[in-house]
Design an enzyme around this catalytic site. Structure first.
Site, mmCIF file in Angstrom:
data_model
loop_
_atom_site.group_PDB
_atom_site.id
_atom_site.type_symbol
_atom_site.label_atom_id
_atom_site.label_comp_id
_atom_site.label_asym_id
_atom_site.label_seq_id
_atom_site.Cartn_x
_atom_site.Cartn_y
_atom_site.Cartn_z
ATOM 1 C CD GLU A 1 -4.187 6.762 2.912
ATOM 2 O OE1 GLU A 1 -4.421 6.018 1.919
ATOM 3 O OE2 GLU A 1 -2.976 6.645 3.265
ATOM 4 C CG HIS B 1 0.973 6.711 0.306
ATOM 5 N ND1 HIS B 1 0.119 7.824 0.440
ATOM 6 C CD2 HIS B 1 0.355 5.763 1.063
ATOM 7 C CE1 HIS B 1 -0.889 7.458 1.118
ATOM 8 N NE2 HIS B 1 -0.657 6.268 1.542
ATOM 9 C CG HIS C 1 -1.530 1.343 1.361
ATOM 10 N ND1 HIS C 1 -2.803 1.764 0.867
ATOM 11 C CD2 HIS C 1 -1.114 2.286 2.274
ATOM 12 C CE1 HIS C 1 -2.991 2.943 1.345
ATOM 13 N NE2 HIS C 1 -2.293 3.343 2.129
ATOM 14 C CB SER D 1 -3.090 0.227 -2.753
ATOM 15 O OG SER D 1 -3.872 0.934 -1.656
#
Length: 290
Positions: free
Chosen positions: A188, A147, A142, A207
């Site tokens: 996010e 990110h 993730h 993700s």
């Protein structure tokens, strides 16, 4: 939350959980960073990362931000978990950012301090094969896949640093919960409107095999233009697909929105009603529940 005996560090529990967080916090320094123990990864760990990478990258066209798609190859090797120092060689040259290893979720102030200094914390453990489709806490896949690619984008990278600086101010003003919603609904779970249509740029979406198509194509969720007062009044849930998404027109718009002093904004927010994760006024939802 229990203190870890070796360092006194306080791990963070993600959401409502009765179990201690995953990760070896005895390795953590005072700033919660540690060394990536790359040699400890097993063949199964590398295989899990590779399969996750293959699944997610195959979904990206038509769903993910083009800036993310363009930057993804800069992560390097996809058949194994990358060595963080190899990623940093490319990332620092691009935007003066670097990734640092952490054992898991860390408290707000150390997190903000790292971001403010252009250091992005990346968890180094990876989910087990039986958790392939879903893991509660963010793992190395993730954090890296979701990110890091957009940290190669100069404007987005500057936004993340500015968020970290703002977080340190929010902590002093008792406003971390309000600011955390901005992180949730942008970094996010953010959506961006590009020339070819709606696309995802938030790491939680990128993700996730299920939420990526859902966030862009499903008629079910509420999609609103990103506006600070509304975004920071909207609660969220961590264990379901989002019921509300906020949409930006560009990363520059996102950066410009956060140029203002948030202190007066926090005072204004404290006098305004909140919204539930599905977009309803919180007072209305409470009345219905009662």
């Amino acid at each position: 939350m229990a203190q870890t005996p070796a360092t006194g560090q306080t791990p963070v529990v993600y959401g409502a959980s009765d179990r201690p967080p995953r990760g070896d916090y005895s390795r953590a320094r005072e700033d919660y960073t540690c060394e990536q123990n790359w040699a400890a990864y097993t063949a199964t760990d590398h295989d899990t990362y590779h399969r996750l990478y293959q699944r997610q990258s195959a979904q990206l066209p038509g769903l993910a931000s083009q800036a993310f798609i363009d930057a993804l190859p800069l992560l390097g090797a996809k058949e194994r978990i990358p060595r963080f120092e190899e990623v940093n060689e490319r990332l620092y040259k691009a935007t003066r950012w670097e990734i640092v290893t952490v054992p898991g979720l860390i408290p707000e102030v150390p997190f903000f301090q790292l971001l403010a200094n252009r250091k992005f914390p990346v968890t180094d453990w990876i989910r087990k094969p039986e958790e392939f489709d879903y893991v509660v806490e963010p793992d190395v896949f993730h954090d890296l896949f979701g990110h890091v690619p957009l940290l190669f984008n100069p404007v987005f990278a500057d936004y993340v640093q500015r968020y970290g600086e703002g977080g340190l101010k929010a902590e002093r003003l008792g406003a971390c919960e309000m600011l955390s919603r901005l992180y949730w609904y942008t970094i996010e779970f953010g959506l961006i409107r590009e020339a070819d249509g709606l696309r995802a740029y938030g790491a939680g979406i990128l993700s996730s095999a299920g939420e990526l198509p859902y966030s862009v194509r499903s008629p079910e969720p509420l999609r609103l233009p990103l506006e600070l007062l509304r975004t920071m009044r909207t609660r969220y849930k961590i264990d379901t697909y989002q019921q509300t998404y906020f949409v930006i027109d560009s990363f520059q718009q996102l950066f410009d929105l956060t140029a203002q002093d948030f202190a007066p904004l926090y005072e204004q927010l404290r006098g305004l009603p909140e919204f539930t994760a599905d977009g309803r006024p919180a007072s209305e939802a409470a009345t219905a529940a009662g």
